[in-house]
Scaffold this motif. Structure first.
Motif, PDB file in Angstrom:
ATOM      1  N   TYR A 152      -3.456   0.880   7.900  1.00  0.00           N
ATOM      2  CA  TYR A 152      -3.845   0.915   6.650  1.00  0.00           C
ATOM      3  C   TYR A 152      -4.216   2.560   6.186  1.00  0.00           C
ATOM      4  O   TYR A 152      -3.822   3.154   5.117  1.00  0.00           O
ATOM      5  N   SER A 153      -5.125   3.161   7.075  1.00  0.00           N
ATOM      6  CA  SER A 153      -5.667   4.349   6.835  1.00  0.00           C
ATOM      7  C   SER A 153      -4.435   5.516   6.937  1.00  0.00           C
ATOM      8  O   SER A 153      -4.470   6.222   6.118  1.00  0.00           O
ATOM      9  N   GLN A 154      -3.586   5.262   7.850  1.00  0.00           N
ATOM     10  CA  GLN A 154      -2.474   6.083   7.853  1.00  0.00           C
ATOM     11  C   GLN A 154      -1.350   5.755   6.976  1.00  0.00           C
ATOM     12  O   GLN A 154      -1.099   7.030   6.497  1.00  0.00           O
ATOM     13  N   ILE A 155      -1.037   4.856   6.445  1.00  0.00           N
ATOM     14  CA  ILE A 155      -0.217   4.561   5.214  1.00  0.00           C
ATOM     15  C   ILE A 155      -0.819   5.456   4.060  1.00  0.00           C
ATOM     16  O   ILE A 155      -0.248   6.230   3.459  1.00  0.00           O
ATOM     17  N   ALA A 156      -2.036   5.211   3.747  1.00  0.00           N
ATOM     18  CA  ALA A 156      -2.816   5.586   2.698  1.00  0.00           C
ATOM     19  C   ALA A 156      -2.733   7.194   2.737  1.00  0.00           C
ATOM     20  O   ALA A 156      -2.676   7.789   1.617  1.00  0.00           O
ATOM     21  N   GLU A 157      -3.315   7.801   3.775  1.00  0.00           N
ATOM     22  CA  GLU A 157      -3.386   9.079   4.082  1.00  0.00           C
ATOM     23  C   GLU A 157      -1.802   9.728   3.760  1.00  0.00           C
ATOM     24  O   GLU A 157      -1.629  10.619   3.202  1.00  0.00           O
ATOM     25  N   ASP A 158      -0.758   9.151   4.470  1.00  0.00           N
ATOM     26  CA  ASP A 158       0.695   9.507   4.103  1.00  0.00           C
ATOM     27  C   ASP A 158       1.231   9.615   2.673  1.00  0.00           C
ATOM     28  O   ASP A 158       1.828  10.364   2.180  1.00  0.00           O
ATOM     29  N   ASN A 159       0.312   8.808   1.849  1.00  0.00           N
ATOM     30  CA  ASN A 159       0.747   8.593   0.217  1.00  0.00           C
ATOM     31  C   ASN A 159      -0.366   9.328  -0.315  1.00  0.00           C
ATOM     32  O   ASN A 159      -0.735   8.972  -1.626  1.00  0.00           O
ATOM     33  N   THR A 160      -1.105  10.633   0.005  1.00  0.00           N
ATOM     34  CA  THR A 160      -1.905  11.322  -0.568  1.00  0.00           C
ATOM     35  C   THR A 160      -3.001  10.624  -1.086  1.00  0.00           C
ATOM     36  O   THR A 160      -3.575  10.882  -2.211  1.00  0.00           O
ATOM     37  N   MET A 161      -3.664   9.522  -0.536  1.00  0.00           N
ATOM     38  CA  MET A 161      -4.715   8.959  -0.809  1.00  0.00           C
ATOM     39  C   MET A 161      -5.967   9.275   0.030  1.00  0.00           C
ATOM     40  O   MET A 161      -5.638   9.601   1.065  1.00  0.00           O
ATOM     41  N   ALA A 162      -6.948   9.446  -0.774  1.00  0.00           N
ATOM     42  CA  ALA A 162      -8.115   9.732   0.071  1.00  0.00           C
ATOM     43  C   ALA A 162      -8.675   8.718   0.537  1.00  0.00           C
ATOM     44  O   ALA A 162      -8.854   7.422  -0.186  1.00  0.00           O
ATOM     45  N   VAL A 163      -9.090   8.573   1.852  1.00  0.00           N
ATOM     46  CA  VAL A 163      -9.386   7.124   2.803  1.00  0.00           C
ATOM     47  C   VAL A 163     -10.787   7.366   2.888  1.00  0.00           C
ATOM     48  O   VAL A 163     -11.219   8.505   3.429  1.00  0.00           O
ATOM     49  N   SER A 164     -11.651   6.290   2.761  1.00  0.00           N
ATOM     50  CA  SER A 164     -12.987   6.123   3.082  1.00  0.00           C
ATOM     51  C   SER A 164     -13.271   4.744   3.626  1.00  0.00           C
ATOM     52  O   SER A 164     -12.407   3.840   3.410  1.00  0.00           O
ATOM     53  N   TYR A 165     -14.562   4.578   4.352  1.00  0.00           N
ATOM     54  CA  TYR A 165     -14.554   3.425   4.913  1.00  0.00           C
ATOM     55  C   TYR A 165     -16.228   2.752   4.653  1.00  0.00           C
ATOM     56  O   TYR A 165     -16.991   3.917   4.284  1.00  0.00           O
ATOM     57  N   ILE A 166     -16.291   1.661   4.482  1.00  0.00           N
ATOM     58  CA  ILE A 166     -17.455   0.925   4.182  1.00  0.00           C
ATOM     59  C   ILE A 166     -17.740   0.013   5.330  1.00  0.00           C
ATOM     60  O   ILE A 166     -16.869  -0.614   5.566  1.00  0.00           O
ATOM     61  N   TYR A 167     -18.910  -0.266   5.863  1.00  0.00           N
ATOM     62  CA  TYR A 167     -19.205  -1.140   6.751  1.00  0.00           C
ATOM     63  C   TYR A 167     -19.783  -2.556   5.926  1.00  0.00           C
ATOM     64  O   TYR A 167     -20.540  -2.180   4.849  1.00  0.00           O
ATOM     65  N   LEU A 202       0.879  -1.305  -0.093  1.00  0.00           N
ATOM     66  CA  LEU A 202      -0.161  -0.009   0.000  1.00  0.00           C
ATOM     67  C   LEU A 202       0.839   1.288   0.082  1.00  0.00           C
ATOM     68  O   LEU A 202       0.300   2.355  -0.716  1.00  0.00           O
ATOM     69  N   SER A 203       1.861   1.298   0.797  1.00  0.00           N
ATOM     70  CA  SER A 203       2.963   2.348   0.640  1.00  0.00           C
ATOM     71  C   SER A 203       3.493   2.835  -0.380  1.00  0.00           C
ATOM     72  O   SER A 203       3.952   3.912  -0.621  1.00  0.00           O
ATOM     73  N   ARG A 204       3.316   1.857  -1.352  1.00  0.00           N
ATOM     74  CA  ARG A 204       3.812   2.113  -3.085  1.00  0.00           C
ATOM     75  C   ARG A 204       3.011   2.895  -3.672  1.00  0.00           C
ATOM     76  O   ARG A 204       3.302   3.238  -4.922  1.00  0.00           O
ATOM     77  N   PHE A 205       1.654   3.088  -3.423  1.00  0.00           N
ATOM     78  CA  PHE A 205       0.579   3.555  -4.134  1.00  0.00           C
ATOM     79  C   PHE A 205       0.461   5.110  -3.892  1.00  0.00           C
ATOM     80  O   PHE A 205       0.508   5.462  -2.511  1.00  0.00           O
ATOM     81  N   GLU A 206       0.241   6.130  -4.492  1.00  0.00           N
ATOM     82  CA  GLU A 206      -0.138   7.414  -4.434  1.00  0.00           C
ATOM     83  C   GLU A 206      -1.443   7.836  -5.219  1.00  0.00           C
ATOM     84  O   GLU A 206      -1.437   7.393  -6.355  1.00  0.00           O
ATOM     85  N   GLY A 207      -2.431   8.707  -4.533  1.00  0.00           N
ATOM     86  CA  GLY A 207      -3.533   9.277  -5.193  1.00  0.00           C
ATOM     87  C   GLY A 207      -4.394   8.549  -5.385  1.00  0.00           C
ATOM     88  O   GLY A 207      -5.500   8.923  -6.095  1.00  0.00           O
ATOM     89  N   TYR A 208      -4.563   7.178  -5.253  1.00  0.00           N
ATOM     90  CA  TYR A 208      -5.579   6.499  -5.443  1.00  0.00           C
ATOM     91  C   TYR A 208      -6.799   6.834  -4.230  1.00  0.00           C
ATOM     92  O   TYR A 208      -6.487   7.388  -3.390  1.00  0.00           O
ATOM     93  N   ASP A 209      -7.901   6.244  -4.369  1.00  0.00           N
ATOM     94  CA  ASP A 209      -8.932   6.230  -3.292  1.00  0.00           C
ATOM     95  C   ASP A 209      -8.665   5.074  -2.690  1.00  0.00           C
ATOM     96  O   ASP A 209      -8.657   4.010  -3.327  1.00  0.00           O
ATOM     97  N   CYS A 210      -8.631   4.910  -1.416  1.00  0.00           N
ATOM     98  CA  CYS A 210      -8.310   3.964  -0.510  1.00  0.00           C
ATOM     99  C   CYS A 210      -9.803   3.560   0.306  1.00  0.00           C
ATOM    100  O   CYS A 210     -10.055   4.767   0.995  1.00  0.00           O
ATOM    101  N   ILE A 211     -10.202   2.332   0.192  1.00  0.00           N
ATOM    102  CA  ILE A 211     -11.414   2.172   0.685  1.00  0.00           C
ATOM    103  C   ILE A 211     -11.228   1.044   1.752  1.00  0.00           C
ATOM    104  O   ILE A 211     -10.858   0.109   1.097  1.00  0.00           O
ATOM    105  N   ILE A 212     -11.658   1.095   2.845  1.00  0.00           N
ATOM    106  CA  ILE A 212     -11.451   0.268   3.883  1.00  0.00           C
ATOM    107  C   ILE A 212     -12.592  -0.540   4.515  1.00  0.00           C
ATOM    108  O   ILE A 212     -13.513   0.382   4.858  1.00  0.00           O
ATOM    109  N   GLU A 213     -12.836  -1.834   4.652  1.00  0.00           N
ATOM    110  CA  GLU A 213     -14.144  -2.132   5.238  1.00  0.00           C
ATOM    111  C   GLU A 213     -13.694  -1.992   6.655  1.00  0.00           C
ATOM    112  O   GLU A 213     -12.586  -2.023   7.498  1.00  0.00           O
ATOM    113  N   ARG A 214     -14.625  -1.231   7.463  1.00  0.00           N
ATOM    114  CA  ARG A 214     -14.733  -1.042   9.009  1.00  0.00           C
ATOM    115  C   ARG A 214     -15.724  -1.798   9.759  1.00  0.00           C
ATOM    116  O   ARG A 214     -16.492  -2.502   9.379  1.00  0.00           O
ATOM    117  N   ILE A 215     -14.931  -2.069  10.979  1.00  0.00           N
ATOM    118  CA  ILE A 215     -15.548  -3.178  11.996  1.00  0.00           C
ATOM    119  C   ILE A 215     -16.713  -2.572  12.599  1.00  0.00           C
ATOM    120  O   ILE A 215     -16.873  -1.370  13.268  1.00  0.00           O
TER     121      ILE A 215
END
Length: 161
Positions: free
Chosen positions: A75-90, A41-54
């Motif tokens: 994962y959220s922190q890594i994505a944000e550090d790489n300029t990814m927009a982070v969202s969550y889905i339950y 994940l740390s090798r990607f930049e600029g994507y939308d990162c969507i993570i299933e939330r508990i």
């Protein structure tokens, strides 16, 4: 092309699926050890990162659930550090979106995805090496990772969220 990096987290291993938001085609996917996925994940930049939330919905949970929550945060922190927009889905949102029923199980979600996207392998949705179908190579939690991304694309992204 807008790409979505969707993650189905686990306490020791997590699945991911990179999806083309326009065509909904899965581009890359795997189930990996959490540390390996974090490095990937740390090798990607600029994507939308969507993570299933508990969500526990009032049920007692154990160590595995808390460890999964920690990985969601990592994962959220890594994505944000790489300029990814982070969202969550339950998970409940996935079940409702894909199956129309909050009681749907993994098998119901998989069947609904195959029914919707498979072109010729209507049993497994994968096809063969000579004649691959939409989900060629999918196994284990890659289905869940795809469901995470698909749900976000169709319920949030396409509705202007």
């Amino acid at each position: 092309m807008r790409l979505v990096f969707a993650i189905d987290p686990g306490n020791t291993e997590s699945a991911y699926c990179i999806i083309d938001a326009d065509s909904l085609q899965p581009i890359e996917f795997a189930k990996l050890d959490n540390a390996v996925l974090a490095e990937r994940l740390s090798r990607f930049e600029g994507y939308d990162c969507i993570i299933e939330r508990i969500a526990s919905y009032g049920m007692a949970v154990g160590r595995d659930v808390f460890e999964t929550c920690e990985w969601v945060g990592r994962y959220s922190q890594i994505a944000e550090d790489n300029t990814m927009a982070v969202s969550y889905i339950y998970r409940r949102e996935e079940k409702l979106h894909i199956c129309g029923d909050p009681r749907a199980k993994d098998a119901n979600i998989r069947r609904a995805l195959i029914d919707r996207f498979a072109k010729h392998d209507l049993k497994n949705g994968r096809g063969t090496k000579k004649d691959p179908d939409w989900f060629y190579g999918f196994k284990a939690d890659c289905w869940a990772a795809y469901a995470v991304g698909l749900t976000w694309i169709e319920t949030i992204l396409r509705k202007g969220g």
